[in-house]
Design a protein around this motif. Structure first.
Motif, PDB file in Angstrom:
ATOM      1  N   ARG A 196      13.937 -11.273   0.833  1.00 17.55           N
ATOM      2  CA  ARG A 196      14.514 -11.101   2.164  1.00 17.55           C
ATOM      3  C   ARG A 196      13.498 -11.275   3.286  1.00 17.55           C
ATOM      4  O   ARG A 196      13.768 -11.947   4.287  1.00 17.55           O
ATOM      5  N   ASP A 197      12.327 -10.681   3.128  1.00 20.00           N
ATOM      6  CA  ASP A 197      11.346 -10.658   4.212  1.00 20.00           C
ATOM      7  C   ASP A 197      10.361 -11.816   4.165  1.00 20.00           C
ATOM      8  O   ASP A 197       9.491 -11.928   5.045  1.00 20.00           O
ATOM      9  N   GLY A 198      10.468 -12.678   3.168  1.00 19.91           N
ATOM     10  CA  GLY A 198       9.636 -13.871   3.134  1.00 19.91           C
ATOM     11  C   GLY A 198       8.300 -13.683   2.440  1.00 19.91           C
ATOM     12  O   GLY A 198       8.113 -12.774   1.628  1.00 19.91           O
ATOM     13  N   GLU A 199       7.338 -14.551   2.783  1.00 20.38           N
ATOM     14  CA  GLU A 199       6.039 -14.563   2.122  1.00 20.38           C
ATOM     15  C   GLU A 199       4.999 -13.763   2.914  1.00 20.38           C
ATOM     16  O   GLU A 199       4.948 -13.831   4.139  1.00 20.38           O
ATOM     17  N   PHE A 200       4.172 -13.044   2.170  1.00 20.38           N
ATOM     18  CA  PHE A 200       3.081 -12.271   2.758  1.00 20.38           C
ATOM     19  C   PHE A 200       1.781 -12.636   2.059  1.00 20.38           C
ATOM     20  O   PHE A 200       1.743 -12.818   0.841  1.00 20.38           O
ATOM     21  N   LEU A 201       0.710 -12.705   2.838  1.00 19.51           N
ATOM     22  CA  LEU A 201      -0.616 -12.855   2.265  1.00 19.51           C
ATOM     23  C   LEU A 201      -1.360 -11.540   2.405  1.00 19.51           C
ATOM     24  O   LEU A 201      -1.464 -10.987   3.497  1.00 19.51           O
ATOM     25  N   LEU A 202      -1.882 -11.061   1.287  1.00 20.02           N
ATOM     26  CA  LEU A 202      -2.742  -9.888   1.271  1.00 20.02           C
ATOM     27  C   LEU A 202      -4.167 -10.405   1.075  1.00 20.02           C
ATOM     28  O   LEU A 202      -4.593 -10.658  -0.048  1.00 20.02           O
ATOM     29  N   PRO A 203      -4.925 -10.598   2.153  1.00 25.71           N
ATOM     30  CA  PRO A 203      -6.234 -11.239   2.047  1.00 25.71           C
ATOM     31  C   PRO A 203      -7.385 -10.287   1.762  1.00 25.71           C
ATOM     32  O   PRO A 203      -8.521 -10.725   1.604  1.00 25.71           O
ATOM     33  N   SER A 204      -7.089  -8.979   1.716  1.00 24.76           N
ATOM     34  CA  SER A 204      -8.150  -7.989   1.572  1.00 24.76           C
ATOM     35  C   SER A 204      -9.219  -8.260   2.634  1.00 24.76           C
ATOM     36  O   SER A 204      -8.893  -8.639   3.766  1.00 24.76           O
ATOM     37  N   ASP A 205     -10.500  -8.123   2.293  1.00 28.15           N
ATOM     38  CA  ASP A 205     -11.547  -8.254   3.301  1.00 28.15           C
ATOM     39  C   ASP A 205     -11.934  -9.693   3.605  1.00 28.15           C
ATOM     40  O   ASP A 205     -12.905  -9.933   4.325  1.00 28.15           O
ATOM     41  N   ALA A 206     -11.174 -10.662   3.081  1.00 26.09           N
ATOM     42  CA  ALA A 206     -11.302 -12.023   3.618  1.00 26.09           C
ATOM     43  C   ALA A 206     -10.833 -12.028   5.061  1.00 26.09           C
ATOM     44  O   ALA A 206     -11.172 -12.927   5.827  1.00 26.09           O
ATOM     45  N   LEU A 207     -10.070 -10.996   5.450  1.00 30.79           N
ATOM     46  CA  LEU A 207      -9.660 -10.808   6.846  1.00 30.79           C
ATOM     47  C   LEU A 207      -9.480  -9.322   7.110  1.00 30.79           C
ATOM     48  O   LEU A 207      -8.403  -8.776   6.948  1.00 30.79           O
ATOM     49  N   SER A 208     -10.563  -8.665   7.505  1.00 33.49           N
ATOM     50  CA  SER A 208     -10.500  -7.242   7.812  1.00 33.49           C
ATOM     51  C   SER A 208      -9.817  -6.980   9.147  1.00 33.49           C
ATOM     52  O   SER A 208      -8.962  -6.104   9.263  1.00 33.49           O
ATOM     53  N   LEU A 209     -10.204  -7.746  10.166  1.00 35.05           N
ATOM     54  CA  LEU A 209      -9.662  -7.583  11.510  1.00 35.05           C
ATOM     55  C   LEU A 209      -9.031  -8.880  11.986  1.00 35.05           C
ATOM     56  O   LEU A 209      -9.585  -9.965  11.770  1.00 35.05           O
ATOM     57  N   ARG A 210      -7.906  -8.786  12.666  1.00 37.67           N
ATOM     58  CA  ARG A 210      -7.243  -9.958  13.225  1.00 37.67           C
ATOM     59  C   ARG A 210      -8.183 -10.738  14.144  1.00 37.67           C
ATOM     60  O   ARG A 210      -8.137 -11.988  14.214  1.00 37.67           O
ATOM     61  N   GLU A 211      -9.046 -10.036  14.822  1.00 35.25           N
ATOM     62  CA  GLU A 211      -9.981 -10.648  15.763  1.00 35.25           C
ATOM     63  C   GLU A 211     -10.852 -11.715  15.099  1.00 35.25           C
ATOM     64  O   GLU A 211     -11.221 -12.714  15.717  1.00 35.25           O
ATOM     65  N   ASN A 212     -11.197 -11.503  13.821  1.00 40.94           N
ATOM     66  CA  ASN A 212     -12.021 -12.479  13.111  1.00 40.94           C
ATOM     67  C   ASN A 212     -11.297 -13.818  12.953  1.00 40.94           C
ATOM     68  O   ASN A 212     -11.899 -14.883  13.091  1.00 40.94           O
TER      69      ASN A 212
END
Length: 253
Positions: free
Chosen positions: A184-200
């Motif tokens: 229902r909600d589609g695809e999600f990526l769980l990147p762990s610390d490959a992306l800690s903060l959106r700012e990066n």
């Protein structure tokens, strides 16, 4: 399949660790997320967060790391209680995916005695190096007798395309993310610390605690391509984003 976002603790760290040009001395709160995936073939936990002792005895549990990873959580704020609130015990978890073996991502591994663990071979190698402690690895987190499946690359966890493990190295040698497909909600990526903060991701900035800046930026581009294709990306430690997510029993489907 359902996806639940659970609390695995909270830390306070220097913002300059993640954003090198941040004002000196500025501290930020970092929620520690664990993800429960309730698949027809078993319950999967993506990362296990901080050990319970981190709140009550940080120096005893973290040693020298307690200088840089300052607990900012109440006693009892860990994944075991997050699961308990949903009516689940550690023995109800069938699979634990270790995105990597840094202490804030695998601190509760020891409690999931019936689970099969998945970790990248390069993470196990890094966790055994002489400088492992200085690099965020503690034997007490990952060196347990549970069954360990060693992965070396991409993997479809159940063979049905719903939970795909994908390499996202850079922050650490063998960091592994998960691409989750919900009906229902589609695809999600769980990147762990490959992306800690959106700012990066928004500014292409490389955190100071990065093993390979070159690989980190390549993984950022891989994340960016997935997001452009419609995949929803969940950062591992972004407080602003954390406050907008459904958490606990409020599932994604």
């Amino acid at each position: 399949m359902k996806m639940n976002i659970l609390s695995g603790g909270r830390l306070k760290m220097m913002k300059r660790t993640f954003v090198p040009d941040a004002p000196r001395g500025e501290m930020i709160d970092l929620p520690v997320s664990c993800i429960l995936l309730r698949h027809a073939q078993g319950n999967v936990l993506f990362d296990t967060g901080c050990h319970p002792d981190v709140a009550d005895d940080p120096e005893g549990r973290l040693g020298i790391l307690a200088k840089y990873m300052i607990p900012n959580m109440s006693s009892g704020d860990h994944v075991l209680n997050s699961l308990k609130a949903m009516g689940l015990a550690p023995d109800d978890i069938d699979v634990v995916v270790c995105s990597h073996l840094h202490t804030d991502h695998c601190g509760c591994n020891q409690f999931f005695k019936k689970a099969t663990f998945y970790a990248h071979e390069l993470e196990l190698k890094a966790a055994k190096e002489p400088v492992a402690i200085e690099n965020g690895y503690l034997d007490a987190d990952w060196d347990h007798p549970q069954r360990m499946e060693v992965i070396t690359g991409p993997m479809d966890l159940f063979g049905d395309g719903k939970v795909n493990l994908i390499p996202l190295p850079g922050h650490s040698q063998g960091l592994t993310g998960a691409l989750v497909k919900l009906a229902r909600d589609g695809e999600f990526l769980l990147p762990s610390d490959a992306l800690s903060l959106r700012e990066n991701l928004d500014n292409d900035t490389v955190p100071r605690n990065t093993w390979s800046p070159e690989l980190f930026l390549k993984s950022l581009e891989d994340i960016r391509k997935l997001e452009r294709s419609g995949v929803k990306v969940i950062c591992s430690h972004d407080l602003k984003e954390w406050e907008t997510l459904r958490k606990g029993a409020n599932s994604y489907h």
